[in-house]
Design an enzyme around this catalytic site. Structure first.
Site, PDB file in Angstrom:
ATOM      1  N   ASP A  17       0.771  -1.181  -0.134  1.00 21.20           N
ATOM      2  CA  ASP A  17      -0.111   0.141   0.048  1.00 21.20           C
ATOM      3  C   ASP A  17       0.774   1.436   0.106  1.00 21.20           C
ATOM      4  O   ASP A  17       1.773   1.140   0.413  1.00 21.20           O
ATOM      5  CB  ASP A  17      -0.929  -0.049   1.305  1.00 21.20           C
ATOM      6  CG  ASP A  17      -2.026   0.942   0.984  1.00 21.20           C
ATOM      7  OD1 ASP A  17      -2.285   1.325   0.043  1.00 21.20           O
ATOM      8  OD2 ASP A  17      -2.603   1.362   1.986  1.00 21.20           O
ATOM      9  N   ASN A  19       1.363   3.631  -2.737  1.00 23.82           N
ATOM     10  CA  ASN A  19       1.839   3.891  -4.205  1.00 23.82           C
ATOM     11  C   ASN A  19       1.192   5.138  -4.323  1.00 23.82           C
ATOM     12  O   ASN A  19       2.104   6.106  -5.118  1.00 23.82           O
ATOM     13  CB  ASN A  19       1.377   2.826  -5.255  1.00 23.82           C
ATOM     14  CG  ASN A  19       1.942   1.469  -5.145  1.00 23.82           C
ATOM     15  OD1 ASN A  19       3.034   1.392  -4.222  1.00 23.82           O
ATOM     16  ND2 ASN A  19       1.412   0.510  -6.049  1.00 23.82           N
ATOM     17  N   GLU A  64     -12.510  -4.732  -4.281  1.00 23.40           N
ATOM     18  CA  GLU A  64     -12.971  -3.170  -4.165  1.00 23.40           C
ATOM     19  C   GLU A  64     -12.228  -2.201  -4.941  1.00 23.40           C
ATOM     20  O   GLU A  64     -12.569  -1.060  -5.183  1.00 23.40           O
ATOM     21  CB  GLU A  64     -12.946  -2.945  -2.609  1.00 23.40           C
ATOM     22  CG  GLU A  64     -13.837  -3.525  -1.646  1.00 23.40           C
ATOM     23  CD  GLU A  64     -13.334  -4.913  -1.399  1.00 23.40           C
ATOM     24  OE1 GLU A  64     -12.281  -5.227  -1.351  1.00 23.40           O
ATOM     25  OE2 GLU A  64     -14.504  -5.673  -1.536  1.00 23.40           O
ATOM     26  N   ASN A  65     -10.975  -2.761  -5.567  1.00 24.27           N
ATOM     27  CA  ASN A  65     -10.128  -1.678  -6.356  1.00 24.27           C
ATOM     28  C   ASN A  65     -10.861  -1.221  -7.484  1.00 24.27           C
ATOM     29  O   ASN A  65     -10.621  -0.215  -8.376  1.00 24.27           O
ATOM     30  CB  ASN A  65      -8.732  -2.236  -6.296  1.00 24.27           C
ATOM     31  CG  ASN A  65      -7.878  -1.942  -5.129  1.00 24.27           C
ATOM     32  OD1 ASN A  65      -7.028  -2.685  -5.000  1.00 24.27           O
ATOM     33  ND2 ASN A  65      -8.059  -1.136  -4.167  1.00 24.27           N
TER      34      ASN A  65
HETATM   35  C1  IPE Z   1      -5.560  -2.778  -0.145  1.00 25.36           C
HETATM   36  O1  IPE Z   1      -5.013  -1.394  -0.331  1.00 25.36           O
HETATM   37  C2  IPE Z   1      -5.417  -3.450  -1.726  1.00 25.36           C
HETATM   38  C3  IPE Z   1      -4.056  -3.481  -2.060  1.00 25.36           C
HETATM   39  C4  IPE Z   1      -3.068  -3.211  -1.655  1.00 25.36           C
HETATM   40  C5  IPE Z   1      -4.021  -4.255  -3.374  1.00 25.36           C
HETATM   41  P1  IPE Z   1      -6.386  -0.165  -0.500  1.00 25.36           P
HETATM   42  O2  IPE Z   1      -5.685   0.978  -0.626  1.00 25.36           O
HETATM   43  O3  IPE Z   1      -7.402  -0.659  -1.636  1.00 25.36           O
HETATM   44  O4  IPE Z   1      -7.210  -0.464   0.896  1.00 25.36           O
HETATM   45  P2  IPE Z   1      -7.939   0.722   1.727  1.00 25.36           P
HETATM   46  O5  IPE Z   1      -8.848   1.168   0.636  1.00 25.36           O
HETATM   47  O6  IPE Z   1      -7.092   1.833   2.108  1.00 25.36           O
HETATM   48  O7  IPE Z   1      -8.665   0.019   2.762  1.00 25.36           O
HETATM   49  C1  IPE Z   2      -1.485   0.114  -3.407  1.00 30.59           C
HETATM   50  O1  IPE Z   2      -1.250   1.679  -3.456  1.00 30.59           O
HETATM   51  C2  IPE Z   2      -1.648  -0.457  -4.710  1.00 30.59           C
HETATM   52  C3  IPE Z   2      -2.985  -0.655  -4.816  1.00 30.59           C
HETATM   53  C4  IPE Z   2      -4.036  -0.859  -4.119  1.00 30.59           C
HETATM   54  C5  IPE Z   2      -3.257  -1.314  -6.282  1.00 30.59           C
HETATM   55  P1  IPE Z   2      -2.471   2.462  -3.496  1.00 30.59           P
HETATM   56  O2  IPE Z   2      -2.820   2.901  -4.827  1.00 30.59           O
HETATM   57  O3  IPE Z   2      -3.619   2.131  -2.582  1.00 30.59           O
HETATM   58  O4  IPE Z   2      -1.939   3.920  -2.891  1.00 30.59           O
HETATM   59  P2  IPE Z   2      -2.526   4.917  -1.791  1.00 30.59           P
HETATM   60  O5  IPE Z   2      -2.866   4.186  -0.600  1.00 30.59           O
HETATM   61  O6  IPE Z   2      -3.757   5.546  -2.410  1.00 30.59           O
HETATM   62  O7  IPE Z   2      -1.400   5.751  -1.342  1.00 30.59           O
HETATM   63 MG    MG Z   3      -4.210   2.191  -0.380  1.00 33.30          MG
END
Ligand code: IPE
Ligand code: IPE
Ligand code: MG
Length: 240
Positions: A17, A19, A64-65
């Protein structure tokens, strides 16, 4: 840090998490963070394999992504082919076998093909298993297992063993359950990741964002893990 004193967990699961925040801090688009995150995946895979990890599970895309902006989802769906196109030879050289957790049938064709090719190309590797959780959600995974078991058990009750084997982590046996779950970026939650399997996992949270996470940080997490007393509800010499 004395490497020889470190207990290496058999199954390490990472919620990669941060990125987006990594990119934002640098005034870059979120996808720049995902791109850098992919390089971290390469480094951490080799480091984990070198350290003797048996299974490395990486949470790459949750159920959920899909709710993210379409342009970001589409970039994320393109990452597996970018990753495997350049990295499969290194995976083979390191004897790493790729598997996937989650529902690949819903992925775009080119993503599904890239994943399938990587699985096939590494199928005879006998070293570390690299499990990508891709379109994975623990609740969906448990629901799928329940429906499968209802269909195949004709009203008979099911054992823990059968339930475990019916989850998508069944392919990781005997290392179905993570010993250590790491989450980067400072969030302290599981976000629908391996809820059932992590019942007795050690949890490790670090503020470091995924693109900045290094092999040294992995060793630091293992060092912390080495100091934990896993009791599984029982008592140990220290607590007697
Ligand atoms: C969890 O991260 C999913 C992955 C790392 C692939 P998210 O960024 O989607 O989680 P939330 O929304 O902060 O709980
Ligand atoms: C994790 O990084 C990667 C995925 C969930 C695919 P994020 O994209 O959730 O990064 P933040 O949490 O918005 O910083
Ligand atoms: Mg995230």
């Amino acid at each position: 840090m004395e490497l020889s004193n470190i207990k290496v967990p058999n199954h390490v699961a990472i919620i990669m998490d941060g990125n987006g925040r990594w990119a934002k801090k640098r005034f870059l688009p979120r996808i720049a963070g995902h791109k850098e995150g992919m390089n971290t995946v390469k480094k951490i895979t080799i480091a984990a394999s070198d350290l003797g990890v048996k299974v490395l599970t990486l949470y790459a895309f949750s159920t959920e992504n899909w709710s993210r902006p379409q342009s970001e989802v589409s970039y994320l769906m393109g990452l597996p082919s970018k990753f495997f196109d350049t990295f499969v030879p290194d995976l083979i050289k390191n004897n790493v076998k790729v598997v996937v957790l989650g529902d690949v049938s819903q992925l775009p064709d080119n993503t599904r093909i890239a994943v399938r090719n990587a699985i096939n190309d590494t199928s005879s590797c006998t070293g570390m298993i690299l499990a990508f959780a891709l379109n994975y959600g623990a609740r969906q995974d448990i629901l799928n297992a329940v429906n499968y078991l209802i269909e195949h058990h004709q009203g008979e009750s099911v054992s823990f063993q059968e339930l475990s084997q019916s989850l998508s982590t069944g392919i990781l046996a005997p290392y179905n359950d993570p010993d250590l779950v790491i989450r980067t970026s400072g969030e302290q939650r599981l976000s629908n990741f391996l809820s059932y399997e992590s019942a007795y996992s050690e949890l490790y949270f670090t503020d470091t964002k995924w693109p900045d996470f290094t092999a040294q940080d992995l060793i630091e997490a293992f060092n912390d893990y080495s100091s934990r007393q896993r009791r599984f509800g029982g008592i140990t010499e220290e607590t007697e």
